[in-house]
Design an enzyme around this catalytic site. Structure first.
Site, mmCIF file in Angstrom:
data_model
loop_
_atom_site.group_PDB
_atom_site.id
_atom_site.type_symbol
_atom_site.label_atom_id
_atom_site.label_comp_id
_atom_site.label_asym_id
_atom_site.label_seq_id
_atom_site.Cartn_x
_atom_site.Cartn_y
_atom_site.Cartn_z
ATOM 1 N N PHE B 251 60.813 5.924 30.903
ATOM 2 C CA PHE B 251 59.638 5.071 31.151
ATOM 3 C C PHE B 251 59.949 3.879 32.043
ATOM 4 O O PHE B 251 59.282 2.846 31.978
ATOM 5 C CB PHE B 251 59.026 4.608 29.819
ATOM 6 C CG PHE B 251 58.911 5.717 28.803
ATOM 7 C CD1 PHE B 251 58.056 6.778 29.033
ATOM 8 C CD2 PHE B 251 59.689 5.734 27.648
ATOM 9 C CE1 PHE B 251 57.963 7.828 28.126
ATOM 10 C CE2 PHE B 251 59.606 6.777 26.739
ATOM 11 C CZ PHE B 251 58.747 7.822 26.976
ATOM 12 N N THR B 478 58.827 14.733 32.354
ATOM 13 C CA THR B 478 57.684 14.764 33.242
ATOM 14 C C THR B 478 57.298 16.180 33.667
ATOM 15 O O THR B 478 56.214 16.388 34.186
ATOM 16 C CB THR B 478 58.028 13.944 34.493
ATOM 17 O OG1 THR B 478 59.413 14.187 34.810
ATOM 18 C CG2 THR B 478 57.897 12.471 34.211
ATOM 19 N N ALA B 520 56.890 14.488 41.376
ATOM 20 C CA ALA B 520 56.310 15.833 41.454
ATOM 21 C C ALA B 520 55.841 16.133 42.872
ATOM 22 O O ALA B 520 56.176 17.177 43.446
ATOM 23 C CB ALA B 520 55.153 15.973 40.467
ATOM 24 N N ASN B 642 50.611 21.490 37.646
ATOM 25 C CA ASN B 642 50.705 22.218 36.377
ATOM 26 C C ASN B 642 49.859 21.490 35.341
ATOM 27 O O ASN B 642 50.311 20.539 34.708
ATOM 28 C CB ASN B 642 52.164 22.299 35.905
ATOM 29 C CG ASN B 642 52.284 23.033 34.572
ATOM 30 O OD1 ASN B 642 51.301 23.571 34.050
ATOM 31 N ND2 ASN B 642 53.478 23.040 34.009
ATOM 32 N N GLY B 715 52.240 10.323 36.392
ATOM 33 C CA GLY B 715 53.078 9.722 35.352
ATOM 34 C C GLY B 715 52.574 8.390 34.826
ATOM 35 O O GLY B 715 52.782 8.062 33.668
ATOM 36 N N GLU B 716 51.948 7.604 35.658
ATOM 37 C CA GLU B 716 51.562 6.253 35.240
ATOM 38 C C GLU B 716 50.064 6.124 34.911
ATOM 39 O O GLU B 716 49.698 5.323 34.065
ATOM 40 C CB GLU B 716 51.866 5.209 36.326
ATOM 41 C CG GLU B 716 52.922 5.562 37.342
ATOM 42 C CD GLU B 716 54.349 5.311 36.908
ATOM 43 O OE1 GLU B 716 54.614 4.303 36.255
ATOM 44 O OE2 GLU B 716 55.211 6.157 37.225
#
Ligand code: FES
Ligand code: FES
Lengths: 173, 750
Positions: B251, B478, B520, B642, B715-716
């Site tokens: 994180f 992730t 990604a 995905n 992610g965020e």
């Protein structure tokens, strides 16, 4: 594999016998060694994780005589004669336990560090027969922290396995 | 049960795909940094200092050395020499300043600073001996309270690379605010938070007979850690490999090298043995944290809520030795259209360790303040909070005067509101009830930057037709492994079982630290490029094969599927890929590819992910307990590679936001200059019982400019704005506006 051979153990070490994942093990254990450290360091079974070492996170959950327990809070010597099941013993790739399968299918993990503890806890929960609703699953799984926040998927996975086992029970009746 | 449709058959990008690393993770086979062994392995245990500032007068290690099994105790008095210049200690993402050097001298810069490393033959011996190391100190006056120094705040003289400073003011925000008919002017705060990944920080240094090091480190960037180690210890890159194949959460705290890496390498070099150092959970609270930030937000609008003035000022704490910076205030000039905007960001120094990036650094704080203030403005102007966002919708970025590559935020608002049932909300606070509980509905907007970073990847095909794609990126949970495998499978039309993804190893093609939501999009774009180049090489080779069916076509005339290359016009004419490799008299053919931001695009466009979050809370009025019963988070993030793992990323961000909004707070005792609640019993993170329904929507958002593959990163974005939506729901339920997070029971009952 073992990082700690017999010579590095102090004279205080005592012999104990454990059945770990179905295999009987005769071990020399210092009285201050936790079951978690024994599994990870002496037995090389690093699937059981250390997240806090204080009984606060559940990452170290294993099954002791079929019941879930935080192995960081258990001194190995007091479990002489016990049967221990770790995540490695539940199932391996190619032959996974239904709970392990369900965790993959429901994406019930991200980093995977809490996962062995979650799965051991979940397997025991199903056996305990106490959880019937999502709310109950949530409550009885709250000793296992997941910092990645996979909780809703964990509940989905457990619900899935609970559904299967009740279907199985019905089919057997 | 398990629907195997996602497991077998040809996968493609955009289909929900099970994690390829799943079987290892659910069976205990995934090894994390502290889980590697060597025959000569020693165990290191860190001794943490007990004052916040001053000098070590003496340090007595004799009792520790007397414990059987103890090999050495390292302190500042006997540590081996390391690099002299600050630049050697500065990693890829270091802020300006002088990075902390473990055991470098007798100076104490923060509470919990490592003052010794005990190294022993067993973990238990090291732990027991560590308790016997005795230090005496000459303490100096310390200040850890941001409020005590906020008056001495300053604009950071040196900018942190990659962090945009606030834009120049536009219009005249002060004058516009002064005459605005509707105003909000408030101060917002978020408590210090610690990342607390479940895996403690750990490094295992395995030293071979020739002195080469394989370092298993908990890090978000194997090459960043490798560069740090070679720089600090004066080692050759070829003698140091850093591996982070599995990372138990990070994180942001794993972006910079942490002190256990330094200590483990130092001990391994000095003792010529393999060494493992694992931090305790308590010690995890002596590492970095999300900085405490005091924010003032002023919004002025016309009667209907049209914004005419925005001012956002933030003062954030940093250490005395580094100027940590993140983007806190810029969002206020970006998210809504407004011609009079003034944004400022300053630092103030306190005697703690340097703060660090934590999931959506800056935005988690700044957007909380902005979106709370917008909710307040909605009530002040008497308009629906969602309507207020639509009234002020920004079609282009006024901060930089650029267009958006794509922005499907309207769809987020619409689909999120629809799914949640927002139109059934009654506007008045305290107007909805369920039995003894007050019900509140709140919403907010989320935003995070979307970008790719220069990343390389390799694609390699074996003579048996197996594809391997690799890059030195990381997977911290992730789903990078899966996205890489999926991209490779997609490029070659292969079943995913015929593709192996490798990452988390500094010897693989160059990749930046895994953070900022760029991994990604960057890595998969690089994999596409590598696969493309490999396909062209295979095509060339195939053309030279005897009786090649491809003699008369060009590259566009062939297709790849199920392990074969075929004529697009006549699929019956095909050759097995493995055969092509064998015809080149090789065991494998490989190609490297890369992806990088396009500077021409960046001149004209900016790129962001957006979200709309709708929250229902139920508040027990007598007990002050808040339960989040329902969250809908609608996200626009370009192409979703995905959806299965992407959804999990959003869930994770949302759960962390629930923690920030309602539970997480690291308390400092300013007398001692120390964080007090350094364990999971007293630092509360959400547990299973805290989390009920979370509904994630990914809206359509075609984007051909952010990254070659069309993805933006996820992610965020799940955490941004979600804290505000919860706080806004609490206000709607209770009529209490709580502007400092977390919203704990005492604040509700106050
Ligand atoms: S490691 Fe045992 S409960 Fe956390
Ligand atoms: S999967 Fe990372 S902590 Fe649960």
């Amino acid at each position: 594999m073992s990082s700690q051979d017999a010579q590095s153990l102090s004279p205080a070490a005592v012999p104990i016998r454990l059945t770990i994942n179905g295999t009987e093990r005769r071990l020399q254990v210092e009285p201050w060694t936790t079951l978690l450290d024994l599994l990870r360091e002496q037995e090389g079974l690093t699937g059981s994780k250390k997240g806090c070492d204080h009984g606060q996170c559940g990452a170290c959950t294993v099954l002791i005589d079929g019941k879930r327990a935080n192995s960081c809070l258990v001194l190995a010597v007091v479990k002489d004669g016990a049967e221990i099941t770790t995540i490695e013993g539940l199932g391996q790739p190619g032959n996974l336990h239904p709970m392990q399968e369900a965790f993959i299918e429901h994406d019930a993990f991200q980093c995977g560090y809490c996962t062995p503890g979650q799965i051991c806890s979940a397997v025991a929960l199903v056996q305990e027969g106490r959880a019937h609703t999502r709310e109950e699953i949530r409550e009885y799984m709250s000793g296992n922290i997941c910092r990645c926040g996979a909780y809703t998927n964990i509940v989905d996975a457990i619900e899935d396995v609970l559904g299967q086992s009740s279907t199985l029970r019905e089919a057997a009746e | 049960m398990a629907d195997t449709a996602t497991l077998i058959g040809r996968p493609s990008i955009g289909q929900p795909t099970r994690r390829v690393d799943g079987p290892l993770k659910v069976s205990g086979g995934a090894r994390y940094a502290g889980e590697y062994f060597a025959d000569d392995l020693l165990h290191g245990y860190v001794v943490s200092g007990s004052i916040a500032k001053g000098r070590i007068l003496s340090i007595d290690t004799s009792a520790a050395m007397a414990i059987p099994g103890v090999v050495e105790v390292f302190t500042h008095e006997n540590r081996p020499r390391t690099a002299w210049f600050d630049s050697k200690y500065q990693d890829q993402v270091a802020p300006p300043g002088s990075p902390f050097r473990p055991l470098y001298g007798d100076g104490i810069l923060y509470s919990g600073q490592p003052i010794a490393l005990v190294v022993a033959e067993s973990f238990e011996a090291a732990r027991d001996a560590a308790a016997l190391v005795k230090a005496t100190y000459a303490p100096e006056e310390h200040i850890t309270d941001l409020d005590a120094v906020k008056g001495q705040s300053y604009v950071p003289p040196k900018k942190r690379s990659g962090i945009a400073p606030p834009p120049e003011p536009r219009g005249d925000a002060e004058a516009a605010f002064a005459k605005a008919p509707v105003k909000v002017h408030e101060t917002y705060r978020v408590a210090v938070e610690h990342h607390n990944p479940m895996e403690p920080f750990a490094t295992t240094v395995v030293r071979d007979a020739g002195g080469k090091l394989t370092i298993y480190d908990k890090t978000q960037g194997s090459q960043n850690a490798q560069a740090y180690v070679t720089g600090v210890f004066g080692l050759n890159q070829s003698d140091v490999t850093v591996v982070n194949a599995f990372v138990g959460g990070a994180f942001g705290i794993g972006l910079r090298p942490q002190h256990q890496l330094f200590l483990a390498v130092m001990a391994a070099q000095a003792l010529e043995r393999s060494v493992r150092v694992v931090l305790t959970r308590d010690q995890m609270f002596t590492l970095s944290y999300r900085p405490e930030t005091i924010q003032t937000l002023s919004l002025g609008s016309a009667p209907g809520g049209k914004l005419d003035a925005i001012m956002h000022h933030a003062v954030a704490g940093t250490s005395h030795f580094e100027d940590y910076q993140e983007v806190v205030v810029n969002w206020a000039g970006l998210l809504y259209g407004c011609d009079n905007v003034k944004l400022s960001y300053e630092l103030a120094k306190i005697d703690t360790y340097t703060p660090s990036d934590m999931r959506a650094p800056g935005a988690t704080l700044g957007v909380f303040a902005l979106e709370s203030a917008m909710d307040e403005l909605a009530y002040a102007a008497g308009v629906d909070p969602l309507q207020l966002r639509l009234t002020n919708y920004a079609d282009f970025d006024q901060n930089e005067d650029k267009k958006f590559t794509s922005k499907a935020l309207i769809s987020c608002y619409e689909q999120g509101a629809e799914r949640f049932g927002w139109s059934k909300r009654s506007a008045e606070p305290r107007s909805m009830r369920d039995g003894h509980e007050l019900v509140g509905w709140g919403m907010a907007t989320g935003v995070w930057e979307a970008k790719i970073n220069k990343t390389a990847a390799r694609a390699s095909l074996t003579e048996t037709g197996h594809l391997e794609v690799s890059s030195a990126t990381s997977d911290i949970g992730t789903g990078t492994y899966t996205v890489m495998a999926l991209t490779g499978a997609d490029a070659f039309g292969l079943p995913i079982e015929h593709v192996t993804a490798r990452l988390g190893d500094s010897s693989l093609p160059t990749a930046p630290v895994e953070g900022g939501s760029w991994a990604a999009a960057s890595t998969s774009s690089a994999v596409v490029d590598a696969c493309d180049k490999l396909k062209q090489a295979l095509f060339k080779q195939a053309q030279s094969m005897p009786d090649s069916p491809f003699g008369n076509v060009d590259f566009d005339g062939v297709a790849f599927r199920d392990g074969r290359m075929m004529l697009a016009a006549d699929e019956g004419s095909s050759v097995k890929l493995g055969e092509i490799v064998r015809s080149a008299r090789q065991h494998r053919m490989e190609a490297e590819g890369s992806a990088a931001p396009d500077s021409a695009t960046q001149k004209e466009y900016v790129s962001y992910t957006h979200s709309a979050i709708f929250v229902e809370v139920k508040v027990d009025e007598e007990l002050g307990v808040v339960r989040v019963t329902r969250i809908v988070n609608a996200v626009a993030a370009g192409k979703i590679l995905n959806p299965k793992a992407a959804r999990s990323q959003i869930l994770g961000g949302v759960v962390m936001a629930m923690g920030a909004a309602l539970e997480e707070e690291t308390f400092a005792d300013h007398n001692l200059g120390r964080f007090m609640n350094h364990n999971f019993a007293e630092y509360h993170v959400p547990v299973n019982a805290d989390v009920q329904d979370i509904d994630v929507i990914f809206v359509e958002e075609p984007d051909d400019k952010t990254s070659p593959i069309g993805a933006k990163g996820i992610g965020e974005i799940g955490i941004v704005g979600t804290t505000a939506a919860i706080a806004n729901a609490v206000y709607h339920a209770t009529g209490k506006r709580i502007r400092d997070l977390p919203i704990t029971i005492d604040k509700i009952l106050a």
